[in-house]
Scaffold this motif. Structure first.
Motif, PDB file in Angstrom:
ATOM      1  N   VAL A 144       0.833  -1.198   0.000  1.00  0.00           N
ATOM      2  CA  VAL A 144       0.000   0.000   0.000  1.00  0.00           C
ATOM      3  C   VAL A 144       0.871   1.253   0.000  1.00  0.00           C
ATOM      4  O   VAL A 144       0.591   2.227  -0.713  1.00  0.00           O
ATOM      5  CB  VAL A 144      -0.961  -0.025   1.208  1.00  0.00           C
ATOM      6  N   THR A 145       1.940   1.239   0.784  1.00  0.00           N
ATOM      7  CA  THR A 145       2.857   2.384   0.809  1.00  0.00           C
ATOM      8  C   THR A 145       3.516   2.585  -0.548  1.00  0.00           C
ATOM      9  O   THR A 145       3.584   3.709  -1.066  1.00  0.00           O
ATOM     10  CB  THR A 145       3.931   2.171   1.894  1.00  0.00           C
ATOM     11  N   LEU A 162      -5.989   3.201  -6.986  1.00  0.00           N
ATOM     12  CA  LEU A 162      -4.928   2.202  -7.088  1.00  0.00           C
ATOM     13  C   LEU A 162      -4.601   1.632  -5.713  1.00  0.00           C
ATOM     14  O   LEU A 162      -4.487   0.406  -5.554  1.00  0.00           O
ATOM     15  CB  LEU A 162      -3.676   2.822  -7.709  1.00  0.00           C
ATOM     16  N   VAL A 163      -4.456   2.490  -4.720  1.00  0.00           N
ATOM     17  CA  VAL A 163      -4.122   2.025  -3.377  1.00  0.00           C
ATOM     18  C   VAL A 163      -5.197   1.071  -2.862  1.00  0.00           C
ATOM     19  O   VAL A 163      -4.892   0.008  -2.303  1.00  0.00           O
ATOM     20  CB  VAL A 163      -3.949   3.225  -2.422  1.00  0.00           C
ATOM     21  N   GLY A 164      -6.459   1.427  -3.058  1.00  0.00           N
ATOM     22  CA  GLY A 164      -7.540   0.565  -2.597  1.00  0.00           C
ATOM     23  C   GLY A 164      -7.551  -0.778  -3.288  1.00  0.00           C
ATOM     24  O   GLY A 164      -7.773  -1.823  -2.653  1.00  0.00           O
ATOM     25  N   ARG A 165      -7.286  -0.775  -4.575  1.00  0.00           N
ATOM     26  CA  ARG A 165      -7.312  -2.030  -5.315  1.00  0.00           C
ATOM     27  C   ARG A 165      -6.087  -2.887  -5.010  1.00  0.00           C
ATOM     28  O   ARG A 165      -6.166  -4.115  -5.021  1.00  0.00           O
ATOM     29  CB  ARG A 165      -7.431  -1.753  -6.816  1.00  0.00           C
ATOM     30  N   THR A 209      -2.515  -4.883  -9.696  1.00  0.00           N
ATOM     31  CA  THR A 209      -3.625  -5.397  -8.876  1.00  0.00           C
ATOM     32  C   THR A 209      -4.176  -6.690  -9.482  1.00  0.00           C
ATOM     33  O   THR A 209      -5.349  -6.774  -9.827  1.00  0.00           O
ATOM     34  CB  THR A 209      -4.751  -4.349  -8.775  1.00  0.00           C
ATOM     35  N   PRO A 210      -3.361  -7.719  -9.615  1.00  0.00           N
ATOM     36  CA  PRO A 210      -3.782  -8.890 -10.395  1.00  0.00           C
ATOM     37  C   PRO A 210      -4.920  -9.686  -9.779  1.00  0.00           C
ATOM     38  O   PRO A 210      -5.617 -10.399 -10.491  1.00  0.00           O
ATOM     39  CB  PRO A 210      -2.507  -9.731 -10.476  1.00  0.00           C
ATOM     40  N   GLU A 214     -13.199  -6.422  -7.053  1.00  0.00           N
ATOM     41  CA  GLU A 214     -14.141  -5.457  -6.498  1.00  0.00           C
ATOM     42  C   GLU A 214     -15.576  -5.913  -6.722  1.00  0.00           C
ATOM     43  O   GLU A 214     -15.960  -6.266  -7.834  1.00  0.00           O
ATOM     44  CB  GLU A 214     -13.943  -4.091  -7.154  1.00  0.00           C
ATOM     45  N   GLY A 215     -16.363  -5.893  -5.654  1.00  0.00           N
ATOM     46  CA  GLY A 215     -17.777  -6.228  -5.780  1.00  0.00           C
ATOM     47  C   GLY A 215     -18.148  -7.588  -5.238  1.00  0.00           C
ATOM     48  O   GLY A 215     -19.335  -7.899  -5.119  1.00  0.00           O
ATOM     49  N   LEU A 216     -17.161  -8.425  -4.916  1.00  0.00           N
ATOM     50  CA  LEU A 216     -17.450  -9.749  -4.375  1.00  0.00           C
ATOM     51  C   LEU A 216     -17.393  -9.715  -2.853  1.00  0.00           C
ATOM     52  O   LEU A 216     -16.455  -9.168  -2.267  1.00  0.00           O
ATOM     53  CB  LEU A 216     -16.448 -10.783  -4.888  1.00  0.00           C
ATOM     54  N   SER A 217     -18.393 -10.305  -2.210  1.00  0.00           N
ATOM     55  CA  SER A 217     -18.353 -10.460  -0.761  1.00  0.00           C
ATOM     56  C   SER A 217     -17.391 -11.584  -0.398  1.00  0.00           C
ATOM     57  O   SER A 217     -16.931 -12.338  -1.264  1.00  0.00           O
ATOM     58  CB  SER A 217     -19.749 -10.780  -0.233  1.00  0.00           C
ATOM     59  N   GLU A 218     -17.102 -11.713   0.890  1.00  0.00           N
ATOM     60  CA  GLU A 218     -16.192 -12.773   1.323  1.00  0.00           C
ATOM     61  C   GLU A 218     -16.743 -14.148   0.960  1.00  0.00           C
ATOM     62  O   GLU A 218     -16.016 -15.039   0.513  1.00  0.00           O
ATOM     63  CB  GLU A 218     -15.954 -12.669   2.829  1.00  0.00           C
TER      64      GLU A 218
END
Length: 633
Positions: A144-145, A162-165, A209-210, A214-218
């Motif tokens: 993340v850094t 980008l950081v979030g992904r 971010t391979p 995004e969008g899938l629950s656990e």
């Protein structure tokens, strides 16, 4: 095992051998280029070895990936991906010593990166970087850094995203590592093809971010991820024939079968309302679609009926959205609005048309010509599709399916190159290992030859059985394939040698504008709705990247970074292969041999620009940068 000789490139002990080819191919020995083909030796090519120098092939410089804490292992992999992207996209040179300094003027600092292995093809191995001027005992910078610093340095607007992904990708990867360490062997129901598709725990080595989903629950991650051996029943809808859009060139015993007949077979005894056709959907997509106005209107009007989940379980392949069931006659390429790598993966109508069109084009006699020249290679066909229009005849995005031939029997060892080279927990081993390393080591033990010699022979067989047929299609028909490592399958014999290949993807075709007349003669009306003709300049750029850089040079980098072969030896062998195939008619061999620079896709910059690769003109969907051609001596 057929003991095909290897090229005249140095083995580990310096003894040359000879590689013979069939009629119409390069004959006699592959003569080593004295200036560019050194004897294979430990630690070549600027390689910086850590204390793991005595480790077996394939295991060196993987210590961080083998950390007992799966999150730290996943984070280390993400850091390496980000750094590899930055090095390539900014043309950073090899450092003089064991540390790469990456200046970060926008933040008033620099990253000091331990170099464990420097690759001529971009498959570098790095340790965790430190901030210049920081305390000596400070922990290395995490993913993340690093993402935040590089995003700030690039000066693009999508740095926060980008950081979030990156964080999401690390979290998912840690989950995959945890599960695979507990279950390193494939599921009992998996065939060899599915086992390979479930191998990509880390994903593309040059993507920031391979594994972001995004969008899938656990809970959904467990069901829908190939890395977790996920499986699920399809979600079915019934489509009124008045709003059905479809095409099919699927034939059985000389008769064309409508796509609806194929899906009816797959849904079994599911009861359908009158005058409707069964449409399979990904369960996540089915849930999402109900909230879209166009779909809600069709449901309210009784033109679309939600039948719910039904039938046997299907398994996601490496693309996540294409599903496979061992023994089934078809795979299904489903729309899935989850952002995976750079795009939300929903089928475009022109891509559905393109898959059927390519199948029809090959059946004009082109496939027979191709098979006569290269009997072991083919395209996995996409000959039928179903979709839905509004009552006004407009396509409804995301409400569709492509039906793909399943050419693989339970014993067919068809492996995508990305899966072959992927490191993962391995049964009976304490460290990450790849199928490629396992194959080379087994062949070395079986033949009594050094791993470097076996790797060189394996590589040359791959060029013959997989790369040469792709060049033939471009030369003969003016069709370039987007043959990156995930789209390219190698067929292995029981010993592990390449004996054939397949290409899969209904999106990745480039019909050369210079061949328009010939292709229109073969198939009148071609590209009218599929929008597949591309200028030769763009085709050359993309073909060089996908087949040359991503596929072949990426494979060389995997051999090198896993310490199975000296990259310089394989680069020299690739040059000789290209030189022997300049007469085929494809411009790619000459381009790769002679161009001082090449254009490479820049996944980090593409992400920082917020681009979706499936949207817009083909020449502006992604960011490309200029890199030095590693094939130039």
């Amino acid at each position: 095992m057929n003991p095909t000789p290897v090229p005249d490139v140095p083995e580990a002990d310096g003894r040359p051998t000879t590689y013979h080819r069939g009629q119409g191919e390069m004959c006699g020995p592959l003569t080593a280029e004295a200036a560019t083909v050194p004897r294979q030796q430990t630690g070549g090519l600027g390689e910086q070895l850590t204390s793991s120098a005595g480790s077996p092939p394939g295991a060196r410089s993987a210590q961080l990936l083998d950390h007992p804490d799966p999150y730290r292992a996943a984070d280390a992999a993400a850091v390496e991906n980000l750094l590899r992207c930055w090095v390539r996209e900014n043309s950073l040179p090899e450092p003089d010593g064991a540390t790469l300094r990456i200046p970060l003027s926008a933040s008033g600092t620099a990253l000091l990166v331990p170099v464990r292995y420097w690759s001529a093809t971009g498959w570098h191995r790095f340790g965790l970087p430190a901030l210049e001027g920081g305390q000596q005992d400070a922990p290395g910078a995490d993913a993340v850094t690093v993402a935040a610093l590089l995003g700030r340095e690039a000066g693009q607007s999508e740095g926060a995203e980008l950081v979030g992904r990156v964080a999401d990708s690390v979290r998912r990867t840690a989950e995959f590592i945890t599960d695979r360490r507990a279950r390193p062997t494939p599921a009992p129901e998996a065939d060899l093809f599915l086992t390979a598709e479930q191998s990509l725990l880390f994903g593309h080595p040059l993507h920031p971010t391979p594994k972001s989903r995004e969008g899938l629950s656990e809970a959904e991650v467990g069901l829908y991820s190939p890395e977790l051996y996920g499986s699920f029943p399809l979600h079915w809808m019934a489509v009124d024939r008045s709003v059905l859009a479809t095409d099919s060139a699927w034939t059985e015993q000389g008769r064309t079968l409508p796509a609806e007949q194929l899906t009816a077979r797959l849904c079994g005894d599911l009861q359908l309302p009158d005058h409707t056709v069964p449409l399979p959907l990904h369960p996540w997509q089915a849930r999402e679609l109900k909230h879209r106005p166009a779909v809600a209107a069709l449901l309210d009007a009784g033109l679309l009926h939600d039948l719910g989940p039904y039938g046997e379980r299907w398994h996601p392949t490496s693309s996540v959205r294409t599903v496979h069931r061992p023994g089934a006659p078809a795979m299904l390429k489903l729309s899935l609005g989850v952002r995976i790598t750079n795009s939300r993966r929903e089928n475009l109508r022109k891509e559905l048309h393109r898959g059927v069109e390519v199948h029809r084009l090959l059946r004009t006699g082109l496939a027979d010509q191709w098979r006569a020249a290269h009997p072991g290679f083919d395209i996995v066909r996409d000959p039928a599709w179903l979709a839905v229009d509004t009552a006004d005849g407009e396509p409804v995005p995301g409400l569709d399916v492509m039906l793909r031939h399943n050419p693989f029997g339970l014993g067919d060892d068809a492996v995508c190159i990305a899966g072959l080279t992927a490191l993962r927990p391995w049964p009976g081993r304490a460290v990450m290992h790849s199928r490629l390393a396992d194959t080379v080591e087994r062949l070395s033990a079986h033949t009594g030859r050094p791993t470097g010699a076996v790797a060189a022979e394996w590589f040359l067989r791959y060029l013959d059985h997989v790369v040469r047929p792709v060049l033939w299609l471009d030369a003969t028909a003016g069709i370039a394939l987007e043959a990156h490592q995930q789209n390219t399958l190698v067929i292995l014999d029981p010993d592990g040698w390449p004996v054939g290949g397949r290409y899969r993807d209904n999106q990745g075709y480039y019909f050369r504008e210079s061949h328009r007349a010939e292709l229109e003669h073969r198939l009148p009306g071609i590209s009218t709705v599929s929008d597949t003709f591309v200028s030769d300049d763009v085709t050359d750029e993309r073909f060089a990247y996908y087949l040359g850089i991503n596929n072949v040079l990426g494979l060389i980098g995997a051999f090198g970074s896993q310490h199975l072969a000296d990259e310089r030896v394989l680069i020299a062998a690739f040059r000789q292969f290209l030189a022997a195939n300049t007469g085929l008619g494809s411009p790619l061999p000459g381009q790769l041999l002679e161009a001082a620079t090449l254009r490479s896709k820049a996944n980090l910059l593409t992400r920082l620009h917020g681009l979706d690769e499936l949207v817009g003109p083909v020449d502006t969907q992604s960011v490309y940068v200029t890199i030095t051609n590693p094939l130039r001596p």
